[in-house]
Design an enzyme around this catalytic site. Structure first.
Site, mmCIF file in Angstrom:
data_model
loop_
_atom_site.group_PDB
_atom_site.id
_atom_site.type_symbol
_atom_site.label_atom_id
_atom_site.label_comp_id
_atom_site.label_asym_id
_atom_site.label_seq_id
_atom_site.Cartn_x
_atom_site.Cartn_y
_atom_site.Cartn_z
ATOM 1 N N LYS A 43 0.864 -1.186 0.000
ATOM 2 C CA LYS A 43 0.000 0.000 0.000
ATOM 3 C C LYS A 43 0.897 1.230 0.000
ATOM 4 C CE LYS A 43 -4.397 1.186 0.232
ATOM 5 N NZ LYS A 43 -5.611 0.530 -0.277
ATOM 6 N N ASP A 77 -7.049 4.489 -4.543
ATOM 7 C CA ASP A 77 -7.716 4.359 -3.234
ATOM 8 C C ASP A 77 -8.316 5.743 -2.988
ATOM 9 O OD1 ASP A 77 -7.842 2.420 -0.709
ATOM 10 O OD2 ASP A 77 -7.482 4.398 0.096
HETATM 11 P P1 NAP Z 1 -12.956 7.936 -2.784
HETATM 12 O O1 NAP Z 1 -13.484 7.713 -4.144
HETATM 13 O O2 NAP Z 1 -11.888 8.933 -2.571
HETATM 14 O O3 NAP Z 1 -14.196 8.218 -1.824
HETATM 15 C C1 NAP Z 1 -14.057 8.309 -0.439
HETATM 16 C C2 NAP Z 1 -15.361 8.768 0.151
HETATM 17 O O4 NAP Z 1 -15.294 8.721 1.564
HETATM 18 C C3 NAP Z 1 -15.701 10.212 -0.214
HETATM 19 O O5 NAP Z 1 -17.085 10.366 -0.244
HETATM 20 C C4 NAP Z 1 -15.087 11.004 0.942
HETATM 21 O O6 NAP Z 1 -15.691 12.253 1.152
HETATM 22 C C5 NAP Z 1 -15.382 10.071 2.096
HETATM 23 N N1 NAP Z 1 -14.355 10.210 3.146
HETATM 24 C C6 NAP Z 1 -13.031 9.965 3.013
HETATM 25 N N2 NAP Z 1 -12.398 10.223 4.178
HETATM 26 C C7 NAP Z 1 -13.349 10.619 5.038
HETATM 27 C C8 NAP Z 1 -13.346 11.004 6.403
HETATM 28 N N3 NAP Z 1 -12.208 11.015 7.108
HETATM 29 N N4 NAP Z 1 -14.529 11.342 6.956
HETATM 30 C C9 NAP Z 1 -15.685 11.315 6.241
HETATM 31 N N5 NAP Z 1 -15.755 10.944 4.945
HETATM 32 C C10 NAP Z 1 -14.612 10.604 4.369
HETATM 33 O O7 NAP Z 1 -12.357 6.556 -2.184
HETATM 34 P P2 NAP Z 1 -12.861 5.076 -2.437
HETATM 35 O O8 NAP Z 1 -11.970 4.476 -3.464
HETATM 36 O O9 NAP Z 1 -14.339 5.048 -2.635
HETATM 37 O O10 NAP Z 1 -12.484 4.378 -1.058
HETATM 38 C C11 NAP Z 1 -13.397 4.320 0.037
HETATM 39 C C12 NAP Z 1 -12.960 3.221 1.012
HETATM 40 O O11 NAP Z 1 -12.933 1.967 0.315
HETATM 41 C C13 NAP Z 1 -11.550 3.392 1.598
HETATM 42 O O12 NAP Z 1 -11.535 2.836 2.905
HETATM 43 C C14 NAP Z 1 -10.695 2.523 0.688
HETATM 44 O O13 NAP Z 1 -9.503 2.100 1.320
HETATM 45 C C15 NAP Z 1 -11.647 1.346 0.473
HETATM 46 N N6 NAP Z 1 -11.365 0.528 -0.712
HETATM 47 C C16 NAP Z 1 -11.333 1.081 -1.954
HETATM 48 C C17 NAP Z 1 -11.095 0.266 -3.041
HETATM 49 C C18 NAP Z 1 -11.118 0.802 -4.447
HETATM 50 O O14 NAP Z 1 -11.045 -0.007 -5.378
HETATM 51 N N7 NAP Z 1 -11.249 2.086 -4.659
HETATM 52 C C19 NAP Z 1 -10.870 -1.111 -2.860
HETATM 53 C C20 NAP Z 1 -10.938 -1.645 -1.574
HETATM 54 C C21 NAP Z 1 -11.196 -0.821 -0.508
HETATM 55 P P3 NAP Z 1 -15.312 13.536 0.229
HETATM 56 O O15 NAP Z 1 -16.018 13.323 -1.078
HETATM 57 O O16 NAP Z 1 -15.808 14.707 0.984
HETATM 58 O O17 NAP Z 1 -13.816 13.500 0.081
#
Ligand code: NAP
Length: 450
Positions: free
Chosen positions: A125, A165
């Site tokens: 990561k 991510d």
């Molecule tokens: P993303 O597209 O950047 O979206 C993140 C979302 O969560 C956004 O709505 C963001 O709000 C909100 N957020 C982030 N940090 C926050 C905080 N501290 N407090 C409140 N809201 C918060 O990211 P993502 O890819 O969807 O990832 C979301 C989760 O899934 C993470 O835990 C990541 O590690 C996990 N994940 C992702 C993948 C993948 O393929 N992308 C795979 C496995 C796991 P804002 O819009 O205001 O920034």
């Protein structure tokens, strides 16, 4: 002191002040007592001590110039945690909260998640404390180029293949890929989550969100139930949340909430997904703007959240899909969910539930899918992207989606059967941790002390 507790205690003294990392390690190691008991070789060969220590940790300076001509400096990280099963694989996170503890917890989780997919991928990561919010395209590009100016030395299609991510989507992957190509002169599958125009895979964008919902359906199918007509709470409104909501609608369920870092939207009639996509994928604005089109929805700003948790989990629903970030489901949130009749929790985010929240779900015997199992569809489809890149092939949407469904079903069956085998039927935390551990640990045993 037991072997597990001794290892955790040593870890805390040699890697001080990394609370998220300890939390992830304790969650996994607490499940492993039965398997360590059944095979003494794991202890004799110091498998646990080796597992909690990354093979390599790279930390670097990322200097870049903002639109005003000022020089900014961020921290860059890549933690190459474990390569027993294949090249390091795991995303890059750009968020101001990123530090060594966050990247290590994510990298540690990734080892077991990747093992559970059954695919040949190790765990890693990376990321930066860079905040993409409010930055111009030019600033994002210059930051990504500077980040890759160091990272390119450490990655490659058979060594380490990062993905996206939080804060890293197709735009950032594009800028980083361009810089990698310029620096190395090679056009190769060194990043996943690429654009469909130049080497990306269909379904990669949707994979994590779709996979989380497939996982929930698998949990329900053993109870002769399905997601049809279920009311669902979703947190987040980024990549994972959006495509979880899309799949929920496709399967006849209704997502009634979503959230972001400014607050929570609750919409009893069902979330307007097109509008959320437009607000978050195009305008990149806060969710309060949702109310302009939907006067019947409700917005709770973060300042009005309960002191002991998060507004999004306090509404009545059948299912919950935490898809934002770590520790976003507290003990009080979990208790509210269970007492409001929620009987399915499938985690899209990594480690979204605190240990107390997890214990609440397990004690209540609801269907609980931990992130490392339920959100593995993203990394699995990244591996499918790598397979297409190295064979110069492109598979159809249906082909990739079908493979994703098979992978999610297999992960569920593996965790489900392992939980039964170790005497705790229904406990998918134990099942996923033991099954993931066994695959990595056995590979490490066969590869000697390295
Ligand atoms: P993303 O597209 O950047 O979206 C993140 C979302 O969560 C956004 O709505 C963001 O709000 C909100 N957020 C982030 N940090 C926050 C905080 N501290 N407090 C409140 N809201 C918060 O990211 P993502 O890819 O969807 O990832 C979301 C989760 O899934 C993470 O835990 C990541 O590690 C996990 N994940 C992702 C993948 C993948 O393929 N992308 C795979 C496995 C796991 P804002 O819009 O205001 O920034």
């Amino acid at each position: 002191m037991s072997y597990i507790h001794r290892t955790i205690s040593d870890l805390k003294s040699t890697s001080p002040a990394q609370s998220e990392f300890y939390q992830a390690v304790e969650e996994v190691l607490d499940s492993l007592a039965p398997i360590l008991e059944s095979n003494k070789l794991y202890q004799q060969q110091a498998i646990i001590q080796r597992l909690v220590e990354p093979e390599r940790q790279i930390m670097f300076r990322v200097p870049w110039v903002d639109d005003q001509g000022n020089i900014q400096v961020n921290k860059g990280y890549r933690i190459e945690f474990n390569s027993a099963l294949g090249p390091y694989k795991g995303g890059l996170r750009f968020h101001p909260s990123v530090n060594a503890s966050i990247i290590k917890f994510l990298g540690f989780e990734q080892i077991f998640k990747n093992a559970l997919t059954g695919l040949p991928i190790g765990g890693g990561k990376g990321g930066s404390n860079f905040n993409p919010k409010g930055k111009s395209d030019g600033e994002i590009m210059r930051f990504c180029q500077s980040f890759m100016a160091e990272l390119y030395r450490h990655i490659g299609p058979t060594t380490d293949v990062p993905a996206g991510d939080i804060g890293v989507g197709a735009r950032e992957i594009g800028y980083m890929f361009g810089q990698y190509k310029r620096l190395t002169g090679r056009y190769e599958g060194v990043l996943t989550g690429k654009s469909l125009l130049w080497g990306g895979s269909l379904v990669r964008k949707e994979a994590t969100g779709y996979g989380v919902v497939y996982f929930a359906n698998n949990m329900l199918s053993v109870k002769q139930d399905s997601l049809k007509d279920k009311k669902c709470l979703v947190s987040g409104s980024g990549n994972v949340a959006i495509y979880a909501m899309e799949k929920l609608y496709q399967l006849g369920a209704t997502p009634i909430s979503c959230s972001d870092s400014t607050g929570t939207i609750y919409h009893e009639a069902g979330i307007d997904l097109l509008l959320v996509k437009q607000l978050k994928e195009q305008s990149r604005t806060g969710l309060e703007a949702y109310l302009v089109e939907h006067k019947d929805a409700q917005f709770t700003p973060i300042a009005d959240y309960p002191a002991d948790g998060h507004a999004v989990w306090r509404f009545k629903a059948d299912a919950a899909f935490p898809c934002a970030t770590q520790n976003e489901v507290t003990l009080a949130d979990a208790q509210a969910l269970v007492s409001n009749g929620c009987h399915i929790v499938s985690e899209g985010a990594n480690m979204p539930s605190t240990q107390e929240a997890i214990n609440t779900f397990i004690e209540a015997k609801i269907s609980y899918g931990p992130g490392k199992a339920a959100n593995a569809g993203g990394v699995a489809t990244s591996q499918l992207e790598m397979a297409q890149n190295s064979s110069m092939q492109t598979w159809s949407f249906e082909e990739v989606d079908e493979k994703l469904q098979v992978i999610m079903k297999n992960i569920f069956i593996t965790a489900h059967k392992t939980a039964i085998e170790f005497g705790q039927p229904g406990n998918l935390v134990l099942g996923a941790n033991i099954a993931g551990f066994k695959r990595v640990a056995d590979a490490m045993l066969e590869q000697g002390v390295v």
